[in-house]
Enzyme design. Sequence first.
Site, short mmCIF file in Angstrom:
data_model
loop_
_atom_site.label_atom_id
_atom_site.label_comp_id
_atom_site.label_asym_id
_atom_site.label_seq_id
_atom_site.Cartn_x
_atom_site.Cartn_y
_atom_site.Cartn_z
N ASN A 67 -12.76 21.01 -13.68
CA ASN A 67 -11.99 21.28 -14.84
C ASN A 67 -10.58 20.37 -14.72
O ASN A 67 -10.76 19.16 -13.99
CB ASN A 67 -11.36 22.67 -14.68
N HIS A 97 -4.70 10.58 6.51
CA HIS A 97 -3.77 9.34 7.17
C HIS A 97 -3.40 9.64 8.52
O HIS A 97 -2.34 10.55 8.64
CB HIS A 97 -2.62 8.87 6.26
N THR A 156 -10.02 24.96 5.78
CA THR A 156 -9.83 24.10 6.89
C THR A 156 -11.20 24.05 7.79
O THR A 156 -10.88 23.26 8.59
CB THR A 156 -8.59 24.57 7.54
N LYS A 157 -11.88 25.17 7.37
CA LYS A 157 -13.31 25.44 8.31
C LYS A 157 -14.40 25.69 7.43
O LYS A 157 -13.90 26.31 6.36
CB LYS A 157 -12.79 26.47 9.33
#
Length: 186
Positions: A67, A97, A156-157
């Site tokens: 979307n 980064h 994050t996991k």
Amino acid sequence: MDVLITRIDAMLYWKNKIRIIRRPVYIRGKKYIALGNNFTSGVGMRLDAFSIHGKVCLEIGDNVEVNDYVHIGATNSVKIGNNVLIASKVFISDHSHGFYGLNDRHDSPLTIPKDRELSFSSVTIEDNVWIGEFVSVLPGVTIGSGSIIGTMSVVTKSIPANSIAVGSPAKVVKCYNFETAKWESV
């Protein structure tokens, strides 16, 4: 430099794979993107493929709907399975980064962020996944098939198959029980 891709440009490049492209869309590194059949995009979609190994690094399966204002960045490997629904304003990336404690490497906060070496880890979104609005999927994550990621979550996991995960960081709150045919709290 961003490349503005019109609906016609995208149709010509990916032949009959596209169902709907709502423009404008921004695509960089289109030769590193493999697109499945019946792809749909919302306005403002941004696909960035900067392959570190010179081959396809962003793979999108069949019947994927992305979307408005979704940004997907790939340098190593982002794989999106079949029948995936991605709501608006979602960010998916296999890189960042710099290094911040990964493998005992640490970048200095005195180094300009854009000058830091890219760190990367593959992202896989399996079949039949639904990702809600404003979700971020970070490097190294696999989202298992049939899972749902709730609005504004930061993944994050890895999330197991057939789960509902919410929050920042995202945590599994329900799993589908095939014996009872119900979503059950964990």
